[in-house]
Design an enzyme around this catalytic site. Sequence first.
Site, mmCIF file in Angstrom:
data_model
loop_
_atom_site.group_PDB
_atom_site.id
_atom_site.type_symbol
_atom_site.label_atom_id
_atom_site.label_comp_id
_atom_site.label_asym_id
_atom_site.label_seq_id
_atom_site.Cartn_x
_atom_site.Cartn_y
_atom_site.Cartn_z
ATOM 1 C CG HIS A 59 -1.889 -35.832 -10.023
ATOM 2 N ND1 HIS A 59 -0.929 -36.672 -10.532
ATOM 3 C CD2 HIS A 59 -3.048 -36.208 -10.623
ATOM 4 C CE1 HIS A 59 -1.482 -37.500 -11.409
ATOM 5 N NE2 HIS A 59 -2.773 -37.239 -11.482
ATOM 6 C CE1 TYR A 330 -6.523 -32.356 -15.172
ATOM 7 C CE2 TYR A 330 -4.416 -31.520 -15.885
ATOM 8 C CZ TYR A 330 -5.256 -32.587 -15.633
ATOM 9 O OH TYR A 330 -4.810 -33.872 -15.828
HETATM 10 C C1 HEM Z 1 -11.207 -36.665 -17.471
HETATM 11 C C2 HEM Z 1 -10.030 -37.085 -17.052
HETATM 12 C C3 HEM Z 1 -9.218 -36.346 -16.001
HETATM 13 C C4 HEM Z 1 -9.626 -35.488 -15.011
HETATM 14 C C5 HEM Z 1 -11.046 -35.044 -14.689
HETATM 15 C C6 HEM Z 1 -8.435 -35.062 -14.290
HETATM 16 C C7 HEM Z 1 -8.434 -34.182 -13.220
HETATM 17 C C8 HEM Z 1 -7.316 -33.605 -12.662
HETATM 18 C C9 HEM Z 1 -7.314 -32.480 -11.744
HETATM 19 C C10 HEM Z 1 -8.559 -31.769 -11.230
HETATM 20 C C11 HEM Z 1 -6.017 -32.180 -11.455
HETATM 21 C C12 HEM Z 1 -5.511 -31.042 -10.579
HETATM 22 C C13 HEM Z 1 -5.233 -29.819 -11.460
HETATM 23 C C14 HEM Z 1 -4.754 -28.585 -10.697
HETATM 24 O O1 HEM Z 1 -5.381 -28.174 -9.696
HETATM 25 O O2 HEM Z 1 -3.748 -27.977 -11.146
HETATM 26 C C15 HEM Z 1 -5.198 -33.131 -12.182
HETATM 27 C C16 HEM Z 1 -3.838 -33.165 -12.139
HETATM 28 C C17 HEM Z 1 -3.092 -33.987 -12.951
HETATM 29 N N1 HEM Z 1 -3.524 -34.876 -13.919
HETATM 30 FE FE1 HEM Z 1 -5.401 -35.288 -14.386
HETATM 31 N N2 HEM Z 1 -7.328 -35.655 -14.854
HETATM 32 C C18 HEM Z 1 -7.762 -36.450 -15.905
HETATM 33 C C19 HEM Z 1 -7.002 -37.200 -16.755
HETATM 34 C C20 HEM Z 1 -5.640 -37.235 -16.748
HETATM 35 C C21 HEM Z 1 -4.845 -37.951 -17.726
HETATM 36 C C22 HEM Z 1 -5.360 -38.750 -18.942
HETATM 37 C C23 HEM Z 1 -3.558 -37.738 -17.390
HETATM 38 C C24 HEM Z 1 -2.436 -38.297 -18.220
HETATM 39 C C25 HEM Z 1 -1.266 -38.442 -17.967
HETATM 40 C C26 HEM Z 1 -3.533 -36.873 -16.199
HETATM 41 C C27 HEM Z 1 -2.420 -36.387 -15.537
HETATM 42 C C28 HEM Z 1 -2.429 -35.460 -14.517
HETATM 43 C C29 HEM Z 1 -1.221 -34.946 -13.901
HETATM 44 C C30 HEM Z 1 0.205 -35.313 -14.259
HETATM 45 C C31 HEM Z 1 -1.643 -34.021 -12.918
HETATM 46 C C32 HEM Z 1 -0.766 -33.256 -11.963
HETATM 47 C C33 HEM Z 1 -0.308 -31.972 -12.556
HETATM 48 C C34 HEM Z 1 0.475 -31.227 -11.513
HETATM 49 O O3 HEM Z 1 1.448 -31.778 -10.956
HETATM 50 O O4 HEM Z 1 0.101 -30.102 -11.280
HETATM 51 N N3 HEM Z 1 -4.829 -36.591 -15.851
HETATM 52 N N4 HEM Z 1 -6.003 -33.983 -12.913
#
Ligand code: HEM
Length: 357
Positions: A59, A330
């Site tokens: 993202h 995260y």
């Molecule tokens: C094992 C499963 C998942 C992994 C490994 C993963 C990994 C990540 C990582 C590494 C980030 C960046 C975080 C940062 O640097 O602040 C991220 C952002 C995000 N993830 Fe996931 N994610 C997973 C599952 C999900 C699920 C189930 C959702 C459900 C809605 C989701 C929604 C988001 C959102 C909305 C962001 C953006 C947050 C922002 O705008 O800062 N993720 N994810």
Amino acid sequence: MSPRALMLRVCAIGALLAGTTGAFAVAGGWLSPAALTPARIVDRFEQVNGPHPGFRRNHAKGVCVVGEFAGNGAGIALSKAGVFAAGRVTPVEGRFALAGGQPYAADAATTVRSLALRFRLPDREEWRTGMNALPVFPVRTPEAFYEQLLAGKPDPATGKPDPERMKAFFAAHPESAKAATLIKARTITAGFADSTFRSLNAFRFVAADGHATPVRWALVPERPGVQETAAQAARTDKNYLFDDLIAQLQREPLRWHLVVTISRADDATTDPTLPWPADRENVDVGTLTLTGATPEEAGNCRDVNFDPLVLPDGIAPSDDPLLSARSAAYARSFTRRAGEATSPSAVAATADPGNAP
Ligand code: HEM
């Protein structure tokens, strides 16, 4: 102290240090190189997307927003979190983003849209949540997430994932094949402002009497969803989704209703690839009003980790293993990006009003 007592004390300190080092080694995955650790997940994002210092590893392209949430009292029977009290107004900051680790990718209708929020409750309590505009999540386990990242890596020759690799991934994960069918069939709306954003993972709402109810939630836009038109899909401006959102917020506030879906006993709480049946009870617990957008910069949403396990009293995690995997990944992504020099975001301060719908 006698030489013997001194020796015993030195040995005890040595054993304590060895134990602590061992615990860190186990937690860090140093003793089991094949184990899936947060670092390996984040390494894989970097392997697939290339290095983009200072940006979120997933993202990566986003914009910050501010506003407030007004509880209407209907959530209080389910959760004692003060944010749901009738008339309680809670300041909120958030971030709209597109999934994927490319901070300068061109906006595209099919790229998954997201909204992350941080509710600032009294006494420094917080509720952070990250939601996607999807009906279900594409994978059930952290291991499948890790495998899917590589399987979905675009082939440099075609710009698309290698179909053979995807086929092998779906054969190994039939639940993901089913989820992909639901995701492909979803209605893609005109933009962020008329998208519905879902928690996808289940959580537990805990009432004042201790009763816990498994729930999922969704932010449902007040603006009726308008299907993306062919003209929109043909737009070539790289930031059209973000520019539209910024222009809309410059004109008027945007509102979503927070709708909580109550599970029944046999609904899956550990598998976000499965939708819950459509007849489950939905409770509208309040209204999110977003009033302004600003580009990512030091001190705003850029520097927030929207960790899904930062929850207020009254909201608890479910038994879904993705939640702790997300929290750990995260944190790792945040720690890396916070220590790197950052280039400016692709999403600029002011939208070209000509882009407004
Ligand atoms: C094992 C499963 C998942 C992994 C490994 C993963 C990994 C990540 C990582 C590494 C980030 C960046 C975080 C940062 O640097 O602040 C991220 C952002 C995000 N993830 Fe996931 N994610 C997973 C599952 C999900 C699920 C189930 C959702 C459900 C809605 C989701 C929604 C988001 C959102 C909305 C962001 C953006 C947050 C922002 O705008 O800062 N993720 N994810």
